[in-house]
Design an enzyme around this catalytic site. Sequence first.
Site, mmCIF file in Angstrom:
data_model
loop_
_atom_site.group_PDB
_atom_site.id
_atom_site.type_symbol
_atom_site.label_atom_id
_atom_site.label_comp_id
_atom_site.label_asym_id
_atom_site.label_seq_id
_atom_site.Cartn_x
_atom_site.Cartn_y
_atom_site.Cartn_z
ATOM 1 N N GLY A 42 0.825 -1.196 0.000
ATOM 2 C CA GLY A 42 0.000 0.000 0.000
ATOM 3 C C GLY A 42 0.858 1.244 0.000
ATOM 4 N N CYS A 43 0.403 2.287 0.658
ATOM 5 C CA CYS A 43 1.114 3.564 0.692
ATOM 6 C C CYS A 43 2.578 3.391 1.071
ATOM 7 C CB CYS A 43 0.426 4.496 1.684
ATOM 8 S SG CYS A 43 1.325 6.012 2.026
ATOM 9 N N PHE A 44 3.477 3.787 0.172
ATOM 10 C CA PHE A 44 4.897 3.565 0.474
ATOM 11 C C PHE A 44 5.398 4.443 1.612
ATOM 12 C CE2 PHE A 44 5.611 5.750 -3.938
ATOM 13 C CZ PHE A 44 5.134 6.974 -3.480
#
Length: 206
Positions: free
Chosen positions: A40-42
Amino acid sequence: MGSRLLRAVAALAFMATASAVFAQGAGQEAGRKVAIFAGGCFWCMEHPFDEIDGVVSVTSGYTGGNKSKPTYEEVSSGTTGHAEAVQVVYDPAKVDYQKLVDVFWHNIDPLTANAQFCDHGSQYRSAIFYQDDEQKRVAEASKEALAKSGRFDRPIVTQIVAATTFWPAEGYHQHYYRTHSVQYKFYRYNCGRDQRLEQLWGKPNS
């Protein structure tokens, strides 16, 4: 508030910053190795690996897609096939790949396909991108052991696939949790990431 809007609000403070230039030869220094994970969101995947003794660097970027040098806008549209990911350069004399895989599992939702927490789309899929046969073996064995552990009553859908080109993200994305901690915490809380991780894995260190 939608997840893309949350990310946009959180990133506004740094959008004017020019993209940083990263060497494509990461991990080629003697004795160092590379691991790539998508969760998901890095922004949210950098911190857990940065804290590990033996990790040399963590870079946010894009991988698994079909376009060269993709931009954040292109990847977030879901049209390039890339996933947001982190490239972890580590010293195997201090930390082994198994440890990195364990940290990865405990920072994702392995039960949801093409989404992580409030972010939806294949660009937010969870995946382990292995570099060689040994990494593939460790990753697959870890996934099988987790599936047999009885912790979950649903299948694990996290992908284990061969690594392709990793493209570093724009400079304003790198180590966002440190450079803009307030905006980062705002995004992370409103995305429900920690709440869901506690449901899946229990409280940290429990």
